[in-house]
Structures are given as C-alpha cells and as structure tokens.
Design a protein around this motif. Structure first.
Motif, PDB file in Angstrom:
ATOM      1  N   SER A  32      -7.782   3.245  18.154  1.00 50.91           N
ATOM      2  CA  SER A  32      -7.326   2.970  16.778  1.00 50.91           C
ATOM      3  C   SER A  32      -8.201   1.953  16.051  1.00 50.91           C
ATOM      4  O   SER A  32      -7.762   0.870  15.682  1.00 50.91           O
ATOM      5  CB  SER A  32      -5.872   2.488  16.789  1.00 50.91           C
ATOM      6  OG  SER A  32      -5.022   3.506  17.260  1.00 50.91           O
ATOM      7  N   GLY A  34     -10.620   1.720  12.571  1.00 50.63           N
ATOM      8  CA  GLY A  34     -10.738   2.536  11.375  1.00 50.63           C
ATOM      9  C   GLY A  34     -11.238   1.781  10.165  1.00 50.63           C
ATOM     10  O   GLY A  34     -11.654   0.627  10.231  1.00 50.63           O
ATOM     11  N   TYR A  36     -10.115   1.056   6.048  1.00 54.17           N
ATOM     12  CA  TYR A  36      -8.903   1.049   5.235  1.00 54.17           C
ATOM     13  C   TYR A  36      -9.197   0.537   3.823  1.00 54.17           C
ATOM     14  O   TYR A  36     -10.094  -0.284   3.617  1.00 54.17           O
ATOM     15  CB  TYR A  36      -7.835   0.147   5.876  1.00 54.17           C
ATOM     16  CG  TYR A  36      -7.604   0.422   7.337  1.00 54.17           C
ATOM     17  CD1 TYR A  36      -6.740   1.427   7.751  1.00 54.17           C
ATOM     18  CD2 TYR A  36      -8.261  -0.326   8.312  1.00 54.17           C
ATOM     19  CE1 TYR A  36      -6.535   1.690   9.100  1.00 54.17           C
ATOM     20  CE2 TYR A  36      -8.065  -0.077   9.664  1.00 54.17           C
ATOM     21  CZ  TYR A  36      -7.200   0.928  10.053  1.00 54.17           C
ATOM     22  OH  TYR A  36      -7.004   1.182  11.387  1.00 54.17           O
ATOM     23  N   HIS A  37      -8.422   1.031   2.856  1.00 52.53           N
ATOM     24  CA  HIS A  37      -8.404   0.433   1.528  1.00 52.53           C
ATOM     25  C   HIS A  37      -7.488  -0.784   1.590  1.00 52.53           C
ATOM     26  O   HIS A  37      -6.362  -0.704   2.103  1.00 52.53           O
ATOM     27  CB  HIS A  37      -7.874   1.425   0.490  1.00 52.53           C
ATOM     28  CG  HIS A  37      -8.785   2.586   0.244  1.00 52.53           C
ATOM     29  ND1 HIS A  37     -10.060   2.435  -0.246  1.00 52.53           N
ATOM     30  CD2 HIS A  37      -8.597   3.926   0.419  1.00 52.53           C
ATOM     31  CE1 HIS A  37     -10.636   3.619  -0.354  1.00 52.53           C
ATOM     32  NE2 HIS A  37      -9.783   4.540   0.047  1.00 52.53           N
ATOM     33  N   THR A  38      -7.973  -1.911   1.071  1.00 56.22           N
ATOM     34  CA  THR A  38      -7.182  -3.134   1.132  1.00 56.22           C
ATOM     35  C   THR A  38      -7.198  -3.853  -0.204  1.00 56.22           C
ATOM     36  O   THR A  38      -8.062  -3.635  -1.050  1.00 56.22           O
ATOM     37  CB  THR A  38      -7.744  -4.102   2.208  1.00 56.22           C
ATOM     38  OG1 THR A  38      -9.070  -4.503   1.840  1.00 56.22           O
ATOM     39  CG2 THR A  38      -7.770  -3.445   3.574  1.00 56.22           C
ATOM     40  N   ARG A  43      -3.482  -3.965   3.923  1.00 61.72           N
ATOM     41  CA  ARG A  43      -3.842  -2.552   3.958  1.00 61.72           C
ATOM     42  C   ARG A  43      -2.988  -1.747   2.985  1.00 61.72           C
ATOM     43  O   ARG A  43      -1.768  -1.852   2.968  1.00 61.72           O
ATOM     44  CB  ARG A  43      -3.669  -1.993   5.371  1.00 61.72           C
ATOM     45  CG  ARG A  43      -4.649  -2.547   6.379  1.00 61.72           C
ATOM     46  CD  ARG A  43      -4.444  -1.883   7.739  1.00 61.72           C
ATOM     47  NE  ARG A  43      -5.312  -2.475   8.754  1.00 61.72           N
ATOM     48  CZ  ARG A  43      -5.317  -2.113  10.035  1.00 61.72           C
ATOM     49  NH1 ARG A  43      -4.490  -1.148  10.437  1.00 61.72           N
ATOM     50  NH2 ARG A  43      -6.133  -2.705  10.887  1.00 61.72           N
ATOM     51  N   SER A  45      -4.094   1.845   2.270  1.00 64.61           N
ATOM     52  CA  SER A  45      -4.168   3.218   2.769  1.00 64.61           C
ATOM     53  C   SER A  45      -5.313   3.313   3.769  1.00 64.61           C
ATOM     54  O   SER A  45      -6.157   2.423   3.867  1.00 64.61           O
ATOM     55  CB  SER A  45      -4.389   4.211   1.623  1.00 64.61           C
ATOM     56  OG  SER A  45      -5.605   3.922   0.944  1.00 64.61           O
ATOM     57  N   THR A  46      -5.336   4.414   4.494  1.00 64.34           N
ATOM     58  CA  THR A  46      -6.328   4.623   5.542  1.00 64.34           C
ATOM     59  C   THR A  46      -7.384   5.611   5.080  1.00 64.34           C
ATOM     60  O   THR A  46      -7.048   6.715   4.620  1.00 64.34           O
ATOM     61  CB  THR A  46      -5.665   5.157   6.824  1.00 64.34           C
ATOM     62  OG1 THR A  46      -4.698   4.199   7.281  1.00 64.34           O
ATOM     63  CG2 THR A  46      -6.700   5.388   7.921  1.00 64.34           C
ATOM     64  N   ARG A  48     -10.065   6.389   7.295  1.00 60.16           N
ATOM     65  CA  ARG A  48     -10.145   7.130   8.545  1.00 60.16           C
ATOM     66  C   ARG A  48      -9.760   6.200   9.693  1.00 60.16           C
ATOM     67  O   ARG A  48      -9.926   4.987   9.622  1.00 60.16           O
ATOM     68  CB  ARG A  48     -11.535   7.712   8.775  1.00 60.16           C
ATOM     69  CG  ARG A  48     -12.637   6.710   9.016  1.00 60.16           C
ATOM     70  CD  ARG A  48     -13.964   7.401   9.320  1.00 60.16           C
ATOM     71  NE  ARG A  48     -13.858   8.250  10.508  1.00 60.16           N
ATOM     72  CZ  ARG A  48     -14.818   9.094  10.891  1.00 60.16           C
ATOM     73  NH1 ARG A  48     -15.933   9.197  10.193  1.00 60.16           N
ATOM     74  NH2 ARG A  48     -14.672   9.822  11.979  1.00 60.16           N
ATOM     75  N   GLU A  49      -9.249   6.821  10.758  1.00 63.57           N
ATOM     76  CA  GLU A  49      -8.875   6.062  11.954  1.00 63.57           C
ATOM     77  C   GLU A  49      -9.153   6.944  13.159  1.00 63.57           C
ATOM     78  O   GLU A  49      -8.797   8.129  13.169  1.00 63.57           O
ATOM     79  CB  GLU A  49      -7.410   5.646  11.907  1.00 63.57           C
ATOM     80  CG  GLU A  49      -7.035   4.618  12.947  1.00 63.57           C
ATOM     81  CD  GLU A  49      -5.633   4.077  12.716  1.00 63.57           C
ATOM     82  OE1 GLU A  49      -5.489   2.890  12.398  1.00 63.57           O
ATOM     83  OE2 GLU A  49      -4.680   4.882  12.831  1.00 63.57           O
ATOM     84  N   ASP A  89      -8.033  10.947  12.979  1.00 60.52           N
ATOM     85  CA  ASP A  89      -6.806  11.253  12.236  1.00 60.52           C
ATOM     86  C   ASP A  89      -6.955  12.537  11.431  1.00 60.52           C
ATOM     87  O   ASP A  89      -5.958  13.139  11.019  1.00 60.52           O
ATOM     88  CB  ASP A  89      -6.401  10.085  11.330  1.00 60.52           C
ATOM     89  CG  ASP A  89      -7.498   9.691  10.344  1.00 60.52           C
ATOM     90  OD1 ASP A  89      -8.634  10.198  10.480  1.00 60.52           O
ATOM     91  OD2 ASP A  89      -7.226   8.869   9.457  1.00 60.52           O
ATOM     92  N   ASN A 141     -12.248  11.208   3.419  1.00 60.41           N
ATOM     93  CA  ASN A 141     -11.420  10.851   2.269  1.00 60.41           C
ATOM     94  C   ASN A 141     -10.579  12.007   1.761  1.00 60.41           C
ATOM     95  O   ASN A 141      -9.391  11.855   1.483  1.00 60.41           O
ATOM     96  CB  ASN A 141     -12.310  10.331   1.132  1.00 60.41           C
ATOM     97  CG  ASN A 141     -12.955   8.999   1.446  1.00 60.41           C
ATOM     98  OD1 ASN A 141     -12.349   7.956   1.265  1.00 60.41           O
ATOM     99  ND2 ASN A 141     -14.188   9.028   1.940  1.00 60.41           N
TER     100      ASN A 141
END
Length: 203
Positions: A32, A34, A36-38, A43, A45-46, A48-49, A89, A141
C-alpha cells in the motif's frame, strides 16, 4: 538482502589465479504505497495505490590473475534476474514481469610502485526501473489506455574508469580517478500523473 560467497583458491602456478563464486539475492515486499491528492496535508483522493513484490537473484563469478610482480588482471561475469509482481488499485495496471541481464567486467591493475597502484576498469551494469512502470497499461487517473507506456524492467549501463590509488601516507588510502558512465535510458516520474515516462540515453 542476503549474500553467499564461495571462494576457491588454486595452487600457485606460473600465473597464480583465484576464483570467487557468489550468489546475491534481494527481496522487497511493499504494501500500500501510493500517490494521493492532498490539501493541508490531508488526503482527498487516491491517484494510484499499489502493492509490489520484487525479487532479484544474481549469481556471479570473479577471477584474479597475477601476471607479474607488478601487474594483475581481474575478470568477472554476473547474471542478474529480476521479477516484478504488481497488484494495483486499477486491475489493468497489475501484472508480473521478469527480465535477465548479463554484466561482464574487466580490470587491469599495475603496481604497487612505491605503495601506489594504477588501474583501468571497464564493465557493464544496469539499473532497474520502478515496478509500477513495468506493468503500466492505463492512465491511473482516468483509466485511459496508454499504448507502449510500460517501461523495460532492466536498462543497460556501460562504464569505464582510469585511476590511481596510493597508501604512501600511513593509515590513509588516497584515490583519484576519471570515469565515464553511459545509461541506455532513464525515467522521469510524473508526480501528479503517477506515470513513469522513459527518456533518452544519458552520459
């Protein structure tokens, strides 16, 4: 990382030779990790992970030949086998790949002359690429297919070195060298897109 070495010494002849056999292994199990949008370090949203497992097995052989009192040579050959297992993911970016690359090496050492040696080395090496780029098929994305996006698992490198080493100062080892390194390709990782873009060769 685990390493095992076996050394075989041959009886002295007109050209004393020694051999070294070795096996090096390395295993990574990364869970895990990845992108992330922060905002404000939180965080949102993701992008990719992924879970990644990477295994390398590298047997090698090395030999040193003492040609004269002031000259010896070293020859080596290494086989590098890598395997990548990515669980993403986005299932399209999951998968397994493997690659093998051979790395020969040679060194010529002159000396010691007054506690000083000169040497000339040449060898092939490699660098391994990010496992996530090795199995990449779609944009993490939005899932858009990416034709030819996957990067090669292993990339050749070619290097040479000319140098001098001296122990003329007690308890001090001094080394100066000129060297060159050529990489067949490198990567640029997109911190926003989560995609590894291959670039050209570098020197």
């Amino acid at each position: 990382m685990a390493a095992m070495y076996v050394v075989i010494w041959l009886l002295p002849t007109q050209t004393p030779i020694d051999f070294e056999l070795g096996l090096q292994t390395h295993y990574d199990d990364i869970v895990s990790f990845g992108l992330y949008h922060t905002a404000g370090r939180q965080r949102l949203s993701t992008v990719r992970e992924d879970d990644v497992k990477e295994l390398s097995i590298s047997p090698y052989i090395s030999s040193t030949q003492k040609r004269t009192r002031y000259f010896r040579s070293q020859l080596g050959l290494r086989l590098n086998r890598y395997s990548f297992d990515v669980n993403s993911d986005r299932p399209e970016n999951s998968g397994t790949r493997a690659a093998t690359i051979v790395s020969p090496k040679v060194a010529l050492i002159f000396g010691p002359f007054e506690k000083t040696e000169c040497y000339l080395n040449y060898g092939d090496g490699f660098h391994s690429n990010d496992a996530r780029g090795v199995t990449l098929k779609v944009d993490p994305n939005d899932g858009t297919p990416l034709t030819g996006a996957a990067v090669p698992p292993l990339v050749n490198a070619h290097g040479g070195e000319l140098g001098v080493t001296s122990w003329i100062i007690p308890k001090v080892k001094l080394t100066a060298s000129l060297w060159t390194l050529h990489l067949d390709s490198e990567l640029v990782y997109g911190g926003d897109s989560g995609i590894s873009d291959p670039s050209g060769a570098s020197r």
